[in-house]
Structure formats: structure tokens, C-alpha cells
Design an enzyme around this catalytic site. Structure first.
Site, PDB file in Angstrom:
ATOM      1  CB  SER A  67      57.734  75.498  57.040  1.00  0.00           C
ATOM      2  OG  SER A  67      57.993  76.830  56.633  1.00  0.00           O
ATOM      3  CB  THR A 108      41.648  36.870  30.784  1.00  0.00           C
ATOM      4  OG1 THR A 108      41.189  35.553  30.480  1.00  0.00           O
ATOM      5  CG2 THR A 108      42.075  37.579  29.501  1.00  0.00           C
ATOM      6  CG  HIS A 109      39.253  35.770  34.478  1.00  0.00           C
ATOM      7  ND1 HIS A 109      38.258  36.506  35.077  1.00  0.00           N
ATOM      8  CD2 HIS A 109      38.970  35.784  33.150  1.00  0.00           C
ATOM      9  CE1 HIS A 109      37.396  36.930  34.155  1.00  0.00           C
ATOM     10  NE2 HIS A 109      37.818  36.507  32.965  1.00  0.00           N
ATOM     11  CB  SER A 160      65.552  34.956  53.467  1.00  0.00           C
ATOM     12  OG  SER A 160      65.289  34.506  54.776  1.00  0.00           O
ATOM     13  CE  LYS A 214      61.815  33.662  50.770  1.00  0.00           C
ATOM     14  NZ  LYS A 214      60.451  33.563  50.321  1.00  0.00           N
ATOM     15  CG  ASN A 252      62.844  37.259  49.404  1.00  0.00           C
ATOM     16  OD1 ASN A 252      62.312  36.211  49.026  1.00  0.00           O
ATOM     17  ND2 ASN A 252      63.314  37.421  50.622  1.00  0.00           N
ATOM     18  CD  GLU A 273      58.269  41.254  47.828  1.00  0.00           C
ATOM     19  OE1 GLU A 273      57.521  40.377  48.258  1.00  0.00           O
ATOM     20  OE2 GLU A 273      59.461  41.333  48.183  1.00  0.00           O
ATOM     21  CE1 TYR A 309      50.180  80.317  52.616  1.00  0.00           C
ATOM     22  CE2 TYR A 309      49.631  81.368  54.705  1.00  0.00           C
ATOM     23  CZ  TYR A 309      50.377  80.456  53.988  1.00  0.00           C
ATOM     24  OH  TYR A 309      51.304  79.684  54.623  1.00  0.00           O
ATOM     25  CD  GLN A 344      54.652  76.347  57.682  1.00  0.00           C
ATOM     26  OE1 GLN A 344      54.782  77.554  57.510  1.00  0.00           O
ATOM     27  NE2 GLN A 344      54.851  75.779  58.851  1.00  0.00           N
ATOM     28  CE  LYS A 364      55.964  75.528  51.534  1.00  0.00           C
ATOM     29  NZ  LYS A 364      54.531  75.534  51.967  1.00  0.00           N
TER      30      LYS A 364
HETATM   31  N1  ARG Z   1      56.038  79.006  55.429  1.00  0.00           N
HETATM   32  C1  ARG Z   1      54.848  79.498  54.848  1.00  0.00           C
HETATM   33  C2  ARG Z   1      54.207  78.422  53.967  1.00  0.00           C
HETATM   34  O1  ARG Z   1      54.824  77.453  53.735  1.00  0.00           O
HETATM   35  C3  ARG Z   1      55.130  80.686  54.032  1.00  0.00           C
HETATM   36  C4  ARG Z   1      53.974  81.624  53.898  1.00  0.00           C
HETATM   37  C5  ARG Z   1      53.646  82.209  55.205  1.00  0.00           C
HETATM   38  N2  ARG Z   1      52.641  83.226  55.077  1.00  0.00           N
HETATM   39  C6  ARG Z   1      51.992  83.685  56.142  1.00  0.00           C
HETATM   40  N3  ARG Z   1      51.097  84.585  55.907  1.00  0.00           N
HETATM   41  N4  ARG Z   1      52.213  83.245  57.337  1.00  0.00           N
HETATM   42  O2  ARG Z   1      53.129  78.538  53.527  1.00  0.00           O
END
Ligand code: ARG
Length: 462
Positions: free
Chosen positions: A27, A159-160, A281, A287, A289, A294, A321, A326, A329
Site C-alpha cells: 500500500s 417550482t417544477h 469548444s 461556445k 461552456n 459540469e 482487523y 487497507q 485509504k
Molecule cells: N497497510 C496496512 C493497512 O493499510 C497496515 C496494517 C497492516 N496490518 C496487518 N496486520 N497486515 O491497513
């Protein structure tokens, strides 16, 4: 990425990780953005370990000095991130050991990456909530400025998407402002639950060392401690809550955008977004835009997608956990980035918007926007509302047939629909009379708009 170094967590495994699995499970490519928070968390942890005599003061000082060096290396882009070290946590720890030797190996005492990552994500989100809040406030300020400037400017309210009643542009801006007030409240509320410390939960059950969780929480500026270690390492509610806040906010920006897109069309021509917020455009020379609104409407979908991503990520996870986490994120970071960018461009765009009062006025004059005012007038003259509604309906039908607005009809014509009508009727049929008459809390009258602006300013505490 640098060549693989010796892994920190692989003694139990006899075979090396398959090269692609190593890359697949890493990660560091995306969690390295939390390096500051990771270092901050480690410094707090080492400080606490020394205070309970698990580390000596000298060991603590070496660890902290090493971590500060690493921070500088990363700040200056001199740090070699390695896929083989999997994530931000192990990259930094491996570098610490390389820098200060065996003492570095003591940092992870009484801690797991599970509480470490939960701490980092919370700290990172907390750090990003501050700029998000200030961008939100910048947008609110821009809206207040436009509302103040256009407190008397009249446009048709819809409205509408059909002309309904005249309103003031300032009132319309203050409607958007109200939505952002609620968004700010939601953000502040969510921030309370983000700011809770999981550190000390270790892998899932706590640790055998005599840690002081209050101390690390305080060092890191957390308001409280996650009270159950299993929950502490697995809870991602705070990220989902933040993303929910973000989804509602983006939904609001998307609605605003929809109006700006409609208003800036040739058919409406109510506003000018300014050349710097539009594009041309490649084929049609005429144009201009409204790309920014948008795109905001489009980006709203991303944030919704991230919300479902996080919800779905969590729904099947048993305690505590799981590696699934992971995956929290990238959606969270993407939401943060999207939100910051959207708010920033919106605040700038609203600061530059100009309105076209003539066009708005003409549009309000065309749609029988004062019909309700005529009905209310008749009620004040003693006609029951339903009867008044009927009379005005007939007047409007006449107007449509003869291409006349109510205010353009002669007194005789109007009187042919009701003998309760006298020459004071024209006061209520003007657009100014119509908006000025809605003079109560929350109404569209210019002086109510001004008082709403004053109130809004008095409530701000940023
Ligand atoms: N890179 C992991 C995460 O984002 C960190 C925690 C990893 N923990 C484990 N027991 N492998 O969650």
C-alpha cells in the site's frame, strides 16, 4: 521504487513472497501520503514508552532524532520508498533501523500496525478537515458577498422549473448558504468522532506492556481514546461518516451547478460565470461552456462511489482487523482531494460571478409571477382564497391569450374578473411590490435578505 530489502515481518515464512503478490499487497504507493502522521504517532509512542520505562530516555531520543531525519528526507524527496517494505509504516521503520541500528528495532514494542494505521488515518483525516473547513467558509463568504450585492435583484423563482413567484437573487444565494451551514455542522460533528485515539489497542487485544494511552492521546491532540481495543483497530465509521458528509456537500454543489448551468444557457442568460471558469469548444467557435459546474456535477458521482466503496468494504468484516481495511485509504483520499478541489474552485467561481438583472427581470415579467399576489390581494378585499385562486386563473388565461402580463392589463380588464379590484391593485402586481411584501423571517423581501445575511455573519465562528 527501490530494490527489495530484507522484510521486517517475514521470519515465520520460509518462502519469499511471490513478486507480484508483494506488489499486489503493498500500500506504500498510496499510504505514503500519511508519512507525517506516521512519524508523529511514532514519536508519541516512543515518548510514552520512555515515560513508562519500556525505553530509556536515551533510546527514546535516538528514535526521535532518527524519525526527524526521516521526516526531512521525505520532505526533501530524498527517501527511497520500497514496495518490499509494503507500507508507509514499515518503510519508515526499516529506514529508522538502517539509520540508528538496533535501538530502532525497539520502536514497535507494545504496538501493531493495526493500531498504528488506524491512528495515522484518523490523524490524516483530522489534518485535512481543517483546510476543508476553511474552503467551505471561503465559499460561504463568496455567497454572502453575492447575496449582499444582489439583495434587491429580482428573478423568477421556480417550482417544477416553471416560473412561480418573483424572488430576490440574494435570497436564492442565501438558500445555498443555508445548505452549507448544515454541511459545516455535519463536518464539525464528524470531526469529534474522528479525533479519538486507537493507539495502544495494538494488534487487537491490547498489550502486555504498562502503556499510558491517555498520554499518547494527549500528545497527539486526540480528544478521547477508543475504549475497546477490538473496535479501535477495526472501526472505520469515522471515514464513512466523513464520506457521508462529503456526499451531501457534493450533492449540494451539484444542485448549485445544475442551476448555474441552466442560468448561463442562452435561453436563460441570467448569469455570467466569467471566462476564466469556462472553456471554448474545439469545433464550435461561439461556445462558452460551463465546464466547472459540469465537472463538479460529475465529481459528485465519484464521491458517492467512494461512499459505497467504504460501506461495502466494511459490511462483511468480522472483528477485528482484516487486510480489507487497507482498501479504505484510496476512496477516503480521493474524497478528500475531490472535495478540496471542488470547494476551492467553487469559492473562486462564485467570487467572480456576475448577474444580468435585466434578463432576470424580463423573465419574471413573462411568467405571471405575481398571480399569487393578485390572489392574496383579493383575499385582503374579502374574497375567500379558493375563489380568488379561480379569478386569478381566469385572468392569467386571458393574459396568455392576449399576450399580456397581469401588470400590463387595464384596470377595466382586471375588474371584468372581479369587482373587488380597484386601482391599488397595481401596487401588488409589480415585481418589487411582490418581493417586498414577503417580509417575514425566511421570506424573500430585500430587507429580510439583509437581515439573514447579518444573522449568518453573527453565527460564524471561524
Ligand atoms: N497497510 C496496512 C493497512 O493499510 C497496515 C496494517 C497492516 N496490518 C496487518 N496486520 N497486515 O491497513
Amino acid at each position: 521504487m527501490a530494490a527489495p530489502k530484507k522484510k521486517l515481518s517475514s521470519a515465520r515464512l520460509t518462502q519469499p513472497t511471490n513478486a507480484f503478490v508483494e506488489e499486489f499487497t503493498a500500500s506504500v504507493q498510496f499510504d505514503q501520503r500519511m508519512y507525517n502522521q506516521d512519524i508523529q504517532g511514532s514519536i508519541a509512542h516512543a515518548t510514552m514508552l520512555a515515560s513508562v520505562d519500556v525505553l530509556t530516555n536515551d533510546e527514546r531520543d535516538q528514535i526521535i532524532a532518527g524519525l526527524e531525519t526521516i521526516r526531512t528526507e521525505i520532505d526533501n524527496d530524498e527517501f527511497e520508498w520500497s514496495i518490499a517494505q509494503e507500507d508507509v509504516h514499515m518503510n519508515i521503520e526499516a529506514r529508522l533501523i538502517a539509520l540508528i541500528g538496533d535501538v530502532g528495532k525497539k520502536l514497535h514494542t507494545g504496538r501493531s500496525r493495526n493500531d498504528q494505521v488506524a491512528t495515522d488515518v484518523r490523524l490524516y483525516l483530522r489534518d485535512m478537515i481543517a483546510p476543508i473547513k476553511s474552503e467551505l467558509h471561503r465559499l460561504q463568504d463568496a455567497l454572502l458577498m453575492v447575496a449582499e450585492r444582489e439583495a434587491d435583484t429580482i428573478l423568477p423563482g421556480f417550482t417544477h422549473l416553471q416560473v412561480a413567484q418573483p424572488i430576490t437573487f440574494g435570497h436564492h444565494m442565501m438558500a445555498w448558504y443555508e445548505m452549507l451551514v448544515r454541511d459545516t455542522e455535519r463536518l464539525e460533528d464528524c470531526a469529534k468522532r474522528v479525533n479519538s485515539s486507537p493507539l495502544g489497542a495494538a494488534a487487537l487485544a491490547g498489550t502486555t506492556f504498562p502503556i499510558n494511552r491517555e498520554m499518547t492521546a494527549e500528545l497527539l491532540g486526540f480528544d478521547r481514546i477508543c475504549l475497546n481495543s477490538l473496535d479501535a483497530v477495526s472501526d472505520r465509521d469515522f471515514a464513512i461518516e466523513f464520506n457521508s458528509f462529503a456526499s451531501i456537500l457534493m450533492m449540494h454543489l451539484s444542485r448549485f451547478s445544475e442551476e448555474l448551468i441552466i442560468w448561463s444557457s442562452a435561453q436563460f442568460n441570467f448569469v455570467d460565470l466569467g471566462d476564466s471558469f469556462c472553456t471554448g469548444s474545439s469545433i464550435m467557435p461561439q461556445k462558452k461552456n460551463p465546464d466547472v459546474p459540469e465537472l463538479i456535477r460529475g465529481k459528485t458521482s465519484r464521491v458517492y462511489g467512494n461512499m459505497f466503496n467504504l460501506f461495502t468494504l466494511m459490511k462483511n468484516q468480522p472483528l477485528a482487523y482484516n487486510k480489507d481495511n487497507q482498501e479504505d485509504k484510496e476512496p477516503l483520499f480521493d474524497t478528500i482531494d475531490t472535495l478540496l478541489g471542488s470547494l476551492r474552485v467553487y469559492a473562486d467561481m462564485m467570487g467572480a460571478i456576475t448577474v444580468k438583472p435585466e434578463n432576470m427581470r424580463n423573465a419574471a415579467l413573462r411568467g405571471y409571477a405575481t398571480a399569487t399576489d393578485l390572489a392574496d390581494y383579493l383575499v385582503r378585499k374579502g374574497v375567500a382564497f379558493r375563489d380568488a385562486h379561480e379569478v386569478v386563473g381566469l385572468s392569467v388565461a386571458y393574459g396568455i391569450k392576449h399576450n399580456q402580463d397581469l401588470s400590463e392589463m387595464s384596470l377595466e380588464t382586471l375588474q371584468s374578473f372581479s369587482d373587488h379590484i380597484t386601482d391599488d391593485v397595481f401596487d401588488v402586481l409589480t415585481l418589487e411590490g411582490s418581493v417586498a411584501a414577503r417580509d417575514h423571517l425566511g421570506g424573500t423581501a430585500p430587507n429580510q435578505v439583509r437581515s439573514a445575511i447579518r444573522y449568518a455573519k453573527s453565527q460564524r465562528n471561524d
